[in-house]
Design a protein around this motif. Structure first.
Motif, mmCIF file in Angstrom:
data_model
loop_
_atom_site.group_PDB
_atom_site.id
_atom_site.type_symbol
_atom_site.label_atom_id
_atom_site.label_comp_id
_atom_site.label_asym_id
_atom_site.label_seq_id
_atom_site.Cartn_x
_atom_site.Cartn_y
_atom_site.Cartn_z
ATOM 1 N N CYS A 115 -1.032 -7.053 5.503
ATOM 2 C CA CYS A 115 0.241 -6.494 5.034
ATOM 3 C C CYS A 115 0.095 -4.989 4.814
ATOM 4 O O CYS A 115 -0.692 -4.550 3.971
ATOM 5 C CB CYS A 115 0.668 -7.181 3.744
ATOM 6 S SG CYS A 115 2.281 -6.681 3.160
ATOM 7 N N GLN A 116 0.832 -4.221 5.576
ATOM 8 C CA GLN A 116 0.791 -2.769 5.491
ATOM 9 C C GLN A 116 2.129 -2.239 4.980
ATOM 10 O O GLN A 116 3.184 -2.650 5.457
ATOM 11 C CB GLN A 116 0.494 -2.153 6.857
ATOM 12 C CG GLN A 116 -0.822 -2.600 7.467
ATOM 13 C CD GLN A 116 -2.006 -2.149 6.633
ATOM 14 O OE1 GLN A 116 -2.025 -1.029 6.109
ATOM 15 N NE2 GLN A 116 -3.005 -3.014 6.512
ATOM 16 N N THR B 89 6.776 4.962 -2.434
ATOM 17 C CA THR B 89 5.348 5.268 -2.371
ATOM 18 C C THR B 89 4.605 4.482 -3.447
ATOM 19 O O THR B 89 5.002 4.490 -4.614
ATOM 20 C CB THR B 89 5.093 6.776 -2.576
ATOM 21 O OG1 THR B 89 5.812 7.507 -1.591
ATOM 22 C CG2 THR B 89 3.611 7.080 -2.462
ATOM 23 N N ASN B 90 3.524 3.814 -3.047
ATOM 24 C CA ASN B 90 2.700 3.046 -3.969
ATOM 25 C C ASN B 90 1.226 3.358 -3.701
ATOM 26 O O ASN B 90 0.876 3.918 -2.656
ATOM 27 C CB ASN B 90 2.943 1.544 -3.785
ATOM 28 C CG ASN B 90 4.389 1.148 -4.030
ATOM 29 O OD1 ASN B 90 4.804 0.951 -5.161
ATOM 30 N ND2 ASN B 90 5.167 1.039 -2.955
ATOM 31 N N THR C 258 -5.158 -4.772 -3.295
ATOM 32 C CA THR C 258 -4.349 -4.653 -4.505
ATOM 33 C C THR C 258 -3.396 -3.476 -4.375
ATOM 34 O O THR C 258 -3.802 -2.372 -4.001
ATOM 35 C CB THR C 258 -5.236 -4.466 -5.747
ATOM 36 O OG1 THR C 258 -6.097 -5.602 -5.882
ATOM 37 C CG2 THR C 258 -4.392 -4.318 -7.001
ATOM 38 N N ILE C 259 -2.130 -3.738 -4.687
ATOM 39 C CA ILE C 259 -1.112 -2.695 -4.638
ATOM 40 C C ILE C 259 -0.704 -2.355 -6.067
ATOM 41 O O ILE C 259 -0.546 -3.243 -6.912
ATOM 42 C CB ILE C 259 0.120 -3.155 -3.809
ATOM 43 C CG1 ILE C 259 1.116 -2.020 -3.646
ATOM 44 C CG2 ILE C 259 0.797 -4.359 -4.413
ATOM 45 C CD1 ILE C 259 0.722 -1.002 -2.634
ATOM 46 N N HIS D 153 -0.633 -5.838 -8.100
ATOM 47 C CA HIS D 153 -0.421 -7.155 -7.520
ATOM 48 C C HIS D 153 -1.396 -7.364 -6.365
ATOM 49 O O HIS D 153 -1.589 -6.471 -5.533
ATOM 50 C CB HIS D 153 1.017 -7.296 -7.019
ATOM 51 C CG HIS D 153 1.325 -8.666 -6.493
ATOM 52 N ND1 HIS D 153 1.377 -9.788 -7.295
ATOM 53 C CD2 HIS D 153 1.607 -9.095 -5.225
ATOM 54 C CE1 HIS D 153 1.679 -10.839 -6.564
ATOM 55 N NE2 HIS D 153 1.823 -10.457 -5.302
ATOM 56 N N ASP D 154 -1.992 -8.543 -6.351
ATOM 57 C CA ASP D 154 -2.971 -8.894 -5.330
ATOM 58 C C ASP D 154 -2.268 -9.362 -4.060
ATOM 59 O O ASP D 154 -1.464 -10.301 -4.081
ATOM 60 C CB ASP D 154 -3.887 -9.995 -5.866
ATOM 61 C CG ASP D 154 -5.027 -10.327 -4.913
ATOM 62 O OD1 ASP D 154 -5.135 -9.660 -3.857
ATOM 63 O OD2 ASP D 154 -5.800 -11.261 -5.214
ATOM 64 N N LEU D 155 -2.575 -8.709 -2.947
ATOM 65 C CA LEU D 155 -1.990 -9.060 -1.657
ATOM 66 C C LEU D 155 -2.987 -9.797 -0.758
ATOM 67 O O LEU D 155 -2.834 -9.815 0.459
ATOM 68 C CB LEU D 155 -1.492 -7.797 -0.943
ATOM 69 C CG LEU D 155 -0.285 -7.085 -1.555
ATOM 70 C CD1 LEU D 155 -0.021 -5.774 -0.819
ATOM 71 C CD2 LEU D 155 0.941 -7.967 -1.534
#
Length: 557
Positions: free
Chosen positions: A526-527, A535-536, A542-543, A518-520
């Protein structure tokens, strides 16, 4: 007064707005005296277990004096403790020990009906002209001797029972042994409010109000219309339950109840910091009705949401629609997110049959649902054993106890399967619940590997996940006080933001077994919260969220 101090005091009194509540069903929590039935001293012995979850409050199901025809929801003395559960001194000690651990105590109040063994009813049925003759709902028979109308009891059969002494019918929305109180009588109202003050004076922090929408009925006693075949049944209703063969518009859910709720709130306001948690039962649209009952500051405080009790998949469209409906209807009221109680099949068994999940992904799915319930706006309630992942038990007919299940068998199996005793230590007799030869309900073999003693030793167990999540939630201002906004995330990624002055938190839930990205970019600062226990993988903006994974991100600046 200092404004900051005033604000803190107001927040302390409004603790219920974002409370995490743990429901204890006393019969099945822990047996301290070896009679096979859980009790108040047993709860005291296990308070540290509850406190380690870092919840705010404990809701205790009925422990009052009762013939136990409906396991405590048929009360014969509102101000006495049923001896099988202990003594009033035991409850007062429980209250003190809980408060010493910063746990608030909510107790069940069953105000729609009493036991037929309650002195009020025994006097009421003795004649038509005694002092309490109008404390219950009495009505003459039709000319042919039949009941006044076609209303059904939720436990089966007519809602009317003939009484030989008075030569009249009395209304019972549940068991025959549970006659409905007549809330239209101001003496009844004041008597119940005296009961409320009795417990509030003792120091309880609030009430869970049983079937609050049943308190008033249509005084014209009009028949309920039959339900058309194409008309859906309410949330959580068993498709085979004959109670819902009718549209139940006259036997409960009357509009006049709003004024009654305001009177209840006035009593609670005499005790700042106390709260009411309402059960809305069997309504056609319980969510909308609940929102009406908690709207503003002069009705009930909060009501729990039965939408998650539906036997339906946890799909992206369903969850988004549910959250949107709650945001629409609860603009100034508080919802309590509840996935399980003592009245519904176990949470885990309901979602398992709708998901194609192997053992490897089952743990991730459970952890994701735990995080979702804790992250939604409002309060939340966890039913004992759901934090262990207990499944619905299959109770053989000869071991069944629930009158609802016994009366409806085999079409309706009742509630025994979600009320089996807590497994504490599988290496001991009866999984550590009781030293008796047998507990009041059997403990399923499949529950033993999920026992507390085992899960406490496993770092990534569901129990320890709940502990870490509740602890983390308590440190997130946005989850305690923030607004919620749904994000435009593509299916199957459910997303919403929780935001207050102190924090902006992005919450993402992968509802599929496959990893997704997903594009952040819209949230460049955003952390990922390194305390959230998930955990990601991250690639610039991108996450990557694993199957049934969760992302909690703090938006900085």
């Amino acid at each position: 007064m200092n404004l900051s101090l005033a604000s803190k005091q107001s927040q302390a009194q409004d603790w219920w707005r974002s409370a995490a509540i743990y429901q204890v069903y006393p019969r099945s929590f822990f047996d301290s005296n070896g009679d096979g039935i859980g009790d108040l001293p047993g709860i005291i012995q296990k308070l540290d277990y509850i406190a380690q979850l870092e919840v705010d409050a404990v809701w205790i199901s009925p422990f009052f004096k009762s013939p136990m025809k409906d396991f405590g929801y048929d009360i014969s003395d509102y101000r006495a403790v049923e001896p099988m559960f202990g003594t009033m001194e035991d409850f007062q000690l429980l209250l003190k020990e809980a408060h010493d651990r910063n746990l608030k105590i909510l107790i069940d109040q069953v105000w729609n009906h009493t036991s037929d063994q309650h002195p009020w009813f025994m006097e009421s049925r003795s004649s038509r002209d005694n002092a309490k003759a109008d404390w219950y709902v009495w009505e003459d028979a039709k000319p042919d001797g039949s009941p006044p109308n076609n209303w059904r009891a939720t436990f089966g059969g007519s809602a009317w029972e003939w009484d030989e002494t008075r030569q009249q019918y009395y209304l019972h929305s549940f068991l025959v042994s549970q006659p409905d109180l007549n809330w239209y009588n101001p003496e009844v109202k004041e008597a119940i409010f005296d009961v409320a003050r009795f417990w509030l004076d003792m120091g309880v922090d609030g009430f869970r109000l049983d079937v609050v929408n049943f308190y008033l009925h249509d005084r014209q006693l009009r028949d309920n219309p039959p339900r058309p075949p194409e008309m859906k049944r309410p949330a959580g209703a068993d498709p085979k339950d004959p109670f819902f063969d009718f549209i139940n518009v006259h036997n409960f859910c009357q509009p006049e109840i709003i004024d009654l709720l305001k009177s209840i709130r006035e009593v609670m306001d005499e005790y700042p910091g106390t709260t009411t948690l309402a059960e809305i039962s069997s309504a056609e649209d319980p969510l909308v009705l609940a929102s009406e009952y908690v709207s503003g500051n002069d009705r009930l405080h909060t009501a729990y949401n039965s939408e998650l009790m539906k036997d339906e998949p946890f799909s992206y469209p369903r969850l988004r629609e549910m959250i949107q409906r709650i945001e629409t209807h609860f603009q100034d009221g508080v919802i309590c997110w509840t996935a399980g109680t003592h009245d519904f099949p176990r949470f885990k068994s309901r979602w398992q049959k709708h998901q194609e999940i192997d053992h490897f992904t089952e743990e991730a799915f459970e952890h994701m649902l735990a995080a979702l319930i804790l992250a939604l706006k409002g309060s939340c309630c966890i039913y004992q054993g759901d934090e262990l992942g207990l499944t619905q038990a299959d109770i053989p007919y000869e071991k069944m106890q629930d009158p609802f299940g016994l009366q409806g068998y085999p079409d309706i199996l009742g509630r025994d399967g979600c009320r089996t005793p807590m497994p504490w230590d599988p290496s001991t007799h009866n999984a550590g619940f009781t030293t008796a030869k047998e507990p009041w309900l059997p403990i399923p073999d499949e529950h033993c590997p999920m026992a507390v003693d085992i899960q406490e030793k496993e770092t990534m167990s569901l129990l320890n996940k709940y502990r870490r999540l509740f602890s983390w939630r308590n440190r997130q201002p946005a989850l305690r006080n923030g607004d919620l906004t749904l994000l435009d995330t593509p299916e199957p990624l459910l997303g919403f933001a929780r935001k207050c002055e102190e924090q902006h938190l992005i919450c993402l839930f992968n509802l599929s077994p496959e990893a997704l990205r997903h594009d952040l970019s819209n949230y460049p600062n955003c952390q990922e919260s390194d305390e959230s226990d998930f955990t990601n993988r991250r690639y610039d903006h991108t996450i990557e969220i694993p199957g049934y994974g969760v992302f909690f991100g703090n938006c900085l600046g």
